[in-house]
Design a protein around this motif. Sequence first.
Motif, PDB file in Angstrom:
ATOM      1  N   ASN A 292       8.642  -3.630   5.901  1.00  0.00           N
ATOM      2  CA  ASN A 292       8.158  -4.874   5.342  1.00  0.00           C
ATOM      3  C   ASN A 292       8.319  -5.969   6.395  1.00  0.00           C
ATOM      4  OD1 ASN A 292       7.182  -6.709   3.424  1.00  0.00           O
ATOM      5  ND2 ASN A 292       9.251  -7.330   2.929  1.00  0.00           N
TER       6      ASN A 292
ATOM      7  N   TYR B  25       0.018  -1.916   9.958  1.00  0.00           N
ATOM      8  CA  TYR B  25       0.867  -1.007  10.722  1.00  0.00           C
ATOM      9  C   TYR B  25       0.036   0.214  11.095  1.00  0.00           C
ATOM     10  CZ  TYR B  25       4.389  -3.618   8.070  1.00  0.00           C
ATOM     11  OH  TYR B  25       5.139  -4.585   7.499  1.00  0.00           O
TER      12      TYR B  25
ATOM     13  N   TYR C  80      15.913   0.185  11.399  1.00  0.00           N
ATOM     14  CA  TYR C  80      15.649   1.105  10.297  1.00  0.00           C
ATOM     15  C   TYR C  80      16.141   2.484  10.718  1.00  0.00           C
ATOM     16  CZ  TYR C  80      12.531  -2.412   8.316  1.00  0.00           C
ATOM     17  OH  TYR C  80      12.021  -3.568   7.778  1.00  0.00           O
TER      18      TYR C  80
ATOM     19  N   LYS D  35       9.899   2.628   4.217  1.00  0.00           N
ATOM     20  CA  LYS D  35       8.893   1.597   3.951  1.00  0.00           C
ATOM     21  C   LYS D  35       9.267   0.379   4.780  1.00  0.00           C
ATOM     22  CE  LYS D  35       7.485   2.977  -0.632  1.00  0.00           C
ATOM     23  NZ  LYS D  35       7.172   2.529  -1.992  1.00  0.00           N
TER      24      LYS D  35
ATOM     25  N   VAL E 285       7.349  10.126   1.875  1.00  0.00           N
ATOM     26  CA  VAL E 285       7.602   8.799   2.430  1.00  0.00           C
ATOM     27  C   VAL E 285       9.045   8.764   2.911  1.00  0.00           C
ATOM     28  CG1 VAL E 285       7.754   6.334   1.940  1.00  0.00           C
ATOM     29  CG2 VAL E 285       5.924   7.697   0.915  1.00  0.00           C
TER      30      VAL E 285
END
Length: 92
Positions: free
Chosen positions: A67, A81, A49, A65, A62
């Motif tokens: 997943n 998390y 990421y 995100k 944010v």
Amino acid sequence: WSYWKNQADHFLTLSGLDGGRPFRSGTASIHIHVLDANDNVPVFAQSVYKVRAQENTARGTVLVKLNATDLDSGIYGEISYSFSHVPDKTRG
């Protein structure tokens, strides 16, 4: 990647670099310990990421995100998390 998925502990280094002159940078060490009472480990949607943020980004924005899925059933398939052992200077 397949070797990395099967480990219970992951050690990562997060590095940040601004665009100023002189530039400033910082790093944070991240230790992920996967707690799993069954044989399936959580799998993230991506292996890497990458996030870019301006230094004037509003607090609470944010940035990414995450997943992950876990094929275990019941409570053993639940994923949470968290960040721990974060220095006060970094929290700000």
